[in-house]
Design a protein around this motif. Structure first.
Motif, PDB file in Angstrom:
ATOM      1  N   UNK A  38     -21.416   6.859  27.041  1.00 31.84           N
ATOM      2  CA  UNK A  38     -20.918   6.900  25.675  1.00 31.84           C
ATOM      3  C   UNK A  38     -19.985   8.417  25.973  1.00 31.84           C
ATOM      4  N   UNK A  39     -18.796   8.063  25.581  1.00 33.21           N
ATOM      5  CA  UNK A  39     -17.782   9.217  25.582  1.00 33.21           C
ATOM      6  C   UNK A  39     -17.567   9.711  24.006  1.00 33.21           C
ATOM      7  N   UNK A  40     -17.493   8.701  23.218  1.00 29.72           N
ATOM      8  CA  UNK A  40     -17.251   9.085  21.862  1.00 29.72           C
ATOM      9  C   UNK A  40     -18.291   9.937  21.259  1.00 29.72           C
ATOM     10  N   UNK A  41     -17.731  10.457  20.051  1.00 26.48           N
ATOM     11  CA  UNK A  41     -18.985  11.393  19.408  1.00 26.48           C
ATOM     12  C   UNK A  41     -19.454  10.519  17.939  1.00 26.48           C
ATOM     13  N   UNK A  42     -18.996   9.303  17.758  1.00 30.64           N
ATOM     14  CA  UNK A  42     -19.230   8.474  16.737  1.00 30.64           C
ATOM     15  C   UNK A  42     -19.694   7.106  17.235  1.00 30.64           C
ATOM     16  N   UNK A  43     -20.395   6.499  16.429  1.00 30.82           N
ATOM     17  CA  UNK A  43     -20.636   5.056  16.768  1.00 30.82           C
ATOM     18  C   UNK A  43     -20.715   4.145  15.365  1.00 30.82           C
ATOM     19  N   UNK A  44     -20.869   2.947  15.520  1.00 27.98           N
ATOM     20  CA  UNK A  44     -21.086   1.898  14.325  1.00 27.98           C
ATOM     21  C   UNK A  44     -22.487   2.066  14.009  1.00 27.98           C
ATOM     22  N   UNK A  45     -22.867   2.017  12.834  1.00 25.09           N
ATOM     23  CA  UNK A  45     -24.230   1.736  12.295  1.00 25.09           C
ATOM     24  C   UNK A  45     -24.381   1.270  10.745  1.00 25.09           C
ATOM     25  N   UNK A  46     -25.554   0.918  10.337  1.00 22.58           N
ATOM     26  CA  UNK A  46     -25.792   0.550   8.931  1.00 22.58           C
ATOM     27  C   UNK A  46     -26.557   1.517   8.423  1.00 22.58           C
ATOM     28  N   UNK A  47     -26.099   2.194   7.455  1.00 23.77           N
ATOM     29  CA  UNK A  47     -26.904   3.407   6.696  1.00 23.77           C
ATOM     30  C   UNK A  47     -27.105   3.083   5.332  1.00 23.77           C
ATOM     31  N   UNK A  48     -27.998   3.859   4.842  1.00 19.72           N
ATOM     32  CA  UNK A  48     -28.155   3.994   3.121  1.00 19.72           C
ATOM     33  C   UNK A  48     -27.873   5.702   2.978  1.00 19.72           C
ATOM     34  N   UNK A  49     -27.331   5.576   1.757  1.00 16.61           N
ATOM     35  CA  UNK A  49     -27.127   7.151   1.012  1.00 16.61           C
ATOM     36  C   UNK A  49     -27.847   7.558   0.042  1.00 16.61           C
ATOM     37  N   UNK A  50     -28.378   6.584  -0.649  1.00 15.11           N
ATOM     38  CA  UNK A  50     -29.012   6.521  -2.017  1.00 15.11           C
ATOM     39  C   UNK A  50     -29.981   5.526  -2.374  1.00 15.11           C
ATOM     40  N   UNK A  51     -30.878   5.574  -3.213  1.00 12.52           N
ATOM     41  CA  UNK A  51     -31.792   4.625  -3.607  1.00 12.52           C
ATOM     42  C   UNK A  51     -31.122   3.176  -4.092  1.00 12.52           C
ATOM     43  N   UNK A  52     -31.990   2.197  -3.977  1.00  8.09           N
ATOM     44  CA  UNK A  52     -31.337   1.000  -4.645  1.00  8.09           C
ATOM     45  C   UNK A  52     -31.984  -0.058  -3.604  1.00  8.09           C
ATOM     46  N   UNK A  53     -31.374  -1.198  -3.770  1.00  9.46           N
ATOM     47  CA  UNK A  53     -31.836  -2.265  -3.125  1.00  9.46           C
ATOM     48  C   UNK A  53     -30.774  -2.755  -2.149  1.00  9.46           C
ATOM     49  N   UNK A  54     -30.348  -4.116  -2.038  1.00  9.39           N
ATOM     50  CA  UNK A  54     -29.416  -4.303  -0.945  1.00  9.39           C
ATOM     51  C   UNK A  54     -28.098  -3.823  -0.941  1.00  9.39           C
ATOM     52  N   UNK A  55     -27.686  -3.503  -2.219  1.00 10.78           N
ATOM     53  CA  UNK A  55     -26.132  -2.927  -2.285  1.00 10.78           C
ATOM     54  C   UNK A  55     -25.951  -1.576  -1.631  1.00 10.78           C
ATOM     55  N   UNK A  56     -27.035  -1.014  -1.384  1.00  6.03           N
ATOM     56  CA  UNK A  56     -27.132   0.539  -0.845  1.00  6.03           C
ATOM     57  C   UNK A  56     -26.796   0.500   0.587  1.00  6.03           C
ATOM     58  N   UNK A  57     -27.024  -0.714   1.238  1.00  5.51           N
ATOM     59  CA  UNK A  57     -26.696  -0.852   2.894  1.00  5.51           C
ATOM     60  C   UNK A  57     -25.006  -0.647   2.986  1.00  5.51           C
ATOM     61  N   UNK A  58     -24.742   0.311   3.760  1.00  7.84           N
ATOM     62  CA  UNK A  58     -23.513   0.564   4.227  1.00  7.84           C
ATOM     63  C   UNK A  58     -22.980   0.720   5.602  1.00  7.84           C
ATOM     64  N   UNK A  59     -21.889  -0.170   5.918  1.00  6.89           N
ATOM     65  CA  UNK A  59     -21.648  -0.267   7.144  1.00  6.89           C
ATOM     66  C   UNK A  59     -20.642   1.045   7.642  1.00  6.89           C
ATOM     67  N   UNK A  60     -20.958   1.840   8.720  1.00 10.95           N
ATOM     68  CA  UNK A  60     -19.808   3.038   9.039  1.00 10.95           C
ATOM     69  C   UNK A  60     -19.693   2.864  10.395  1.00 10.95           C
ATOM     70  N   UNK A  61     -18.250   3.190  10.659  1.00 13.83           N
ATOM     71  CA  UNK A  61     -17.820   3.353  12.255  1.00 13.83           C
ATOM     72  C   UNK A  61     -18.023   4.812  12.754  1.00 13.83           C
ATOM     73  N   UNK A  62     -18.568   5.700  11.767  1.00 14.53           N
ATOM     74  CA  UNK A  62     -18.358   7.272  12.084  1.00 14.53           C
ATOM     75  C   UNK A  62     -19.829   7.867  12.096  1.00 14.53           C
TER      76      UNK A  62
END
Length: 376
Positions: A38-62
């Protein structure tokens, strides 16, 4: 108190040494796969940033790319992962966090001390809950947590096994003391037999020539029979306890259900014969949430000790078991897989773009094997 202070100071000193050593390793001793690294410093991932249920799942490319900090680590390019109940529960426990415990993929980089793997190797692993997870393009894991993927499985198939297999292996082999040499003819009861842990446990116990009784719902009976269960009890068709009492006593019980089951399940064991009940449902996390880490661990220890002693005097062994990350155990499991004695049980597969849908499916329960996510 002085002892604790000494431990803290030593830990700080060791952390400092490891940090500076990792900087040297990162610059001088990390092996890469030419242009595929890998040459890039970022990648796609599914993350959570806060408490909660399914709505807290967030897709990021960074999401920041993982890097090797210690000489025994490897970076794996994730081809497939899967969803476990622990991932659903962890959405409510801590953040920010990348979820996902299972990984099947290809080694991209190795630290200087890694001897058994090289870039390009196809591997599988289960990442411990205290580390960033596998719902991402790349993941970094310790070399002792990694194993060569079974040659007979695709990445999708392989990703369904590591976490549940290691959890069952911990309960059956490491805590329960059962293995291929002492299992022949043993009467084994598996409560909650149609999920990921249960379907693996049935297969490994049959591979070791045990007699297996499986408890599940009627619509899962065909699956567990296909996996080798000798007797199947439908928990929806009357009183389960009474149905099981009509059978011969058991040498070993694996409880994936918890709740009120342990109030009667231990009575199904053979008395004074070394029979063992192992539960995977413990109050550990609940106690920590309610009492804090130190008091929660203390209360858990007291509970476990009192139950162990109580049942010992009643002629049976009471034990708790937990997931254990181990590349060595996965080596043993891979051997059974390639011998055709263990097969993956996959209920449904989702693309990486549909991670929230996969979580909803697992959250609804009534699993018939594993839910897998193809990252590539």
């Amino acid at each position: 108190m002085e002892f604790l202070k000494t431990c803290v100071l030593r830990r700080k000193a060791w952390t400092t040494v490891c940090f500076w050593r990792s900087q040297v390793i990162q610059k001088l001793s990390v092996r890469k796969i030419g242009t595929t690294s890998p040459r890039s410093t970022v990648m796609p991932a599914w993350v959570i940033d806060k408490y909660g249920k399914n709505e807290v799942l967030r897709f990021t490319q960074n999401m920041r790319m993982p890097i090797i900090h210690y000489p025994n680590e490897v970076i794996i390019k994730v081809h497939a992962t899967s969803v476990n109940p622990i991932d659903v529960n962890m959405r409510r426990e801590e953040f920010p966090l990348t979820l996902g415990r299972d990984v099947s993929g290809v080694v991209m980089e190795c630290g200087l001390d890694v001897r058994y793997f090289k870039p390009g190797d196809e591997v599988w692993a289960a990442v411990p809950p205290w580390k960033q997870g596998t719902l991402s393009e790349f993941v970094v894991v310790s070399g002792n947590e990694v194993s060569h993927k079974p040659k007979s499985l695709t990445h999708t198939q392989a990703a369904s096994l590591p976490y549940v297999a290691l959890t069952a292996w911990s309960a059956i082999n490491k805590v329960g003391g059962l293995n291929e040499k002492n299992c022949t003819g043993k009467r084994v009861l598996i409560l909650g037999a149609s999920g990921g842990v249960g379907t693996f446990a049935i297969q490994v116990m049959k591979a070791w020539d045990a007699h297996v009784t499986a408890v599940c719902s009627q619509d899962a009976s065909g699956l567990v029979k296909k996996l080798g269960a000798d007797d199947v009890i439908d928990y929806k068709s009357g009183n389960v306890e009474e149905q099981l009492k009509s059978l011969k006593p058991f040498d070993f019980i694996l409880d994936n259900v918890g709740g009120s089951t342990e109030t009667w399940a231990l009575n199904l064991l053979k008395k004074w014969s070394g029979a063992t009940y192992v539960t995977l449902v413990t109050p550990f996390l609940l106690n920590m949430d309610r009492l804090g880490v130190a008091d929660g661990m203390l209360q858990t220890g007291v509970t476990m000790g009192s139950k162990t002693l109580k049942h010992f005097w009643q002629g049976v062994h009471y034990r708790w078991a937990f997931f254990m990350a181990s590349g060595l155990y996965l080596d043993d499991i891979a051997k059974l897989v390639d011998e055709g004695k263990i097969q993956p049980v996959i209920e449904k597969t989702f693309p990486f773009s549909e991670v929230p849908e996969a979580f909803l499916k697992v959250e609804r329960g009534h699993a018939r094997g594993k839910t897998v996510i193809n990252v590539i």
